[in-house]
Scaffold this active site. Structure first.
Site, short mmCIF file in Angstrom:
data_model
loop_
_atom_site.label_atom_id
_atom_site.label_comp_id
_atom_site.label_asym_id
_atom_site.label_seq_id
_atom_site.Cartn_x
_atom_site.Cartn_y
_atom_site.Cartn_z
N SER A 1 43.20 17.60 76.85
CA SER A 1 43.70 18.68 77.65
C SER A 1 44.67 19.61 76.82
CB SER A 1 44.46 18.17 78.61
OG SER A 1 45.29 19.07 79.64
N TYR B 1 50.42 11.58 82.18
CA TYR B 1 49.04 11.86 82.19
C TYR B 1 49.04 12.31 80.83
CZ TYR B 1 45.18 15.12 82.35
OH TYR B 1 44.02 15.74 81.97
N LYS C 1 46.50 11.35 77.27
CA LYS C 1 45.33 12.24 76.52
C LYS C 1 45.96 12.15 75.17
CE LYS C 1 42.82 13.68 79.91
NZ LYS C 1 41.71 13.03 79.96
#
Ligand code: NAD
Ligand code: WQD
Length: 339
Positions: free
Chosen positions: A125, A151, A155
């Site tokens: 992302s 989150y 990644k």
């Protein structure tokens, strides 16, 4: 090629499945359906006219995944899409995010090793860029572990794990795809985003406001240093994004490589609402509120590496994405449970 899509029943994965089959590849999906519905894969079969096996399984259980794949023909490439993706939820429940996202990544590498699969693509992302100093953002722009949310950290950590795996085995081809803001739906209106909990991303919220299931759109800040004061993002149509995965597996090279998948075009919150008003042919109420904590003013990709290397570029406009999203939502007001 035969491609394993881990997390392939989800929003992006179901579009990747269609793009893969349309490009002549075979697909098998592993998904625990924790944030998706088997109807999505039934619709992929309906659209493509091809069998797409769905193995309902937690990707963290690599022994079970290997046992299930023992019945399948050999796999040539894996796309790892499985994971939890709510920024807010990850702040409230960080351990679950580390467990699921990193656990699925490690299991995927074990599956790849056990089956001698050398070609692995990962759904990363643009969030890993944090608050970028230079815009548009290219793949060598600095990333940060000092991200505001777990989150984004998952990644970043998974990217590091994959880089280590590539360094340890020079025959591995590992491709990191850093998605900007995926939007839109399949033009058939059969496949689209079907969040199991209240959406937090802009397009699903605008779509719900257009349908009347939300009273208005909360515009998080109109005092940014941008032309209309609202945040600018690079909204990439999910069908264009899906095509990028086909290029990633076809053109994968030995080693570890990162590609931005975005349009390079900034769109503001107010522009998005206006485009959606045109697509849905109705007005959408909006109310300006305070900035949302953790938001950056601008996030825009430099997508030129994917074009230079693969000849890939985003083709669909934000207007087309609004129209396909609206058509999907109108045809499936309760998502896949409308089926
Ligand atoms: P999604 O939730 O629709 O898809 C993820 C899929 O993974 C779901 O089908 C879910 O059931 C499955 N899954 C979750 N945990 C699993 C597990 N332990 N085992 C097996 N399956 C599991 O999300 P999406 O929007 O399609 O995103 C796909 C990937 O792209 C995610 O990794 C996400 O972080 C990443 N991504 C998404 C966006 C976005 O805005 N949608 C942006 C950047 C990156
Ligand atoms: C876009 C713009 C908001 C909702 C997130 C994740 C990122 C990636 C994509 C997974 C911003 C504004 C939003 C609303 C608003 N996901 N907005 N009112 O924050 O760029 O990225 O999704 O990897 O990691 O962080 O996307 O769609 O939430 O917001 O004004 O009700 O819309 O402030 O400017 P974001 P978004």
């Amino acid at each position: 090629m035969r491609v394993l899509l881990i997390g392939g029943a989800g929003y992006i994965g179901s579009h990747v499945a269609i793009a893969m089959v349309e490009a002549g590849h075979d697909v098998v999906v592993v998904d625990d359906l924790s944030n998706s519905n088997a109807v999505a894969i039934a619709r992929v079969r309906q659209i493509t006219g091809r069998d797409v096996p769905l193995v309902i399984m937690d990707a963290r259980n690599d022994d079970a995944v290997l046992a299930a794949l023992a019945e399948e023909p050999p796999i040539d490439a894996i796309v790892l899409l499985a994971g939890l993706k709510s920024v807010a939820e990850s702040v409230a429940d960080p351990l679950r995010y580390y467990d699921v996202n990193i656990g699925a990544a490690i299991s995927t590498l074990k599956v790849a090793a056990a089956l001698s699969i050398r070609n692995v693509v990962f759904s990363s992302s643009a969030t890993v860029y944090g608050s970028p100093a230079d815009l548009p953002v290219n793949e060598s722009s600095p990333t940060s572990l000092d991200l505001a949310n777990p989150y984004g950290k998952t990644k970043r950590i998974i990217e590091e794990i994959l880089a280590d795996a590539a360094a340890a085995d020079p025959t591995m081809k590992i491709t990191i795809l850093r998605y900007f803001n995926p939007v839109g739906a399949h033009t058939s209106a059969l496949i689209g985003e079907d969040p199991q909990s209240a959406p937090t991303n802009l397009m699903p919220i605008v779509a719900r406001a257009a349908a009347g299931t939300l009273p208005f759109v909360r515009v998080f800040g109109a005092d940014y240093a941008t032309p209309d004061g609202t945040g600018l993002r690079d909204y990439i149509d999910v069908n264009d994004l899906a095509r990028g995965h086909v290029d990633a597996i076809i053109h994968a090279r030995e080693g570890y490589e990162i590609f931005n998948l975005g349009t390079g075009i900034p769109v503001s919150v107010l522009e998005m609402i206006s485009e959606f008003e045109r697509a849905a042919d109705r007005s959408i109420e909006r109310r300006v509120e305070a900035r949302r904590p953790g938001d950056v003013a601008v996030s825009v990709a430099d997508p030129s590496k994917a074009e230079a290397r693969w000849g890939w570029r985003a083709e669909k406009s934000i207007a087309e994405s609004c129209r396909s999203y609206w058509a999907w939502q109108t045809a499936n007001p309760a998502g896949y449970t409308s089926a």
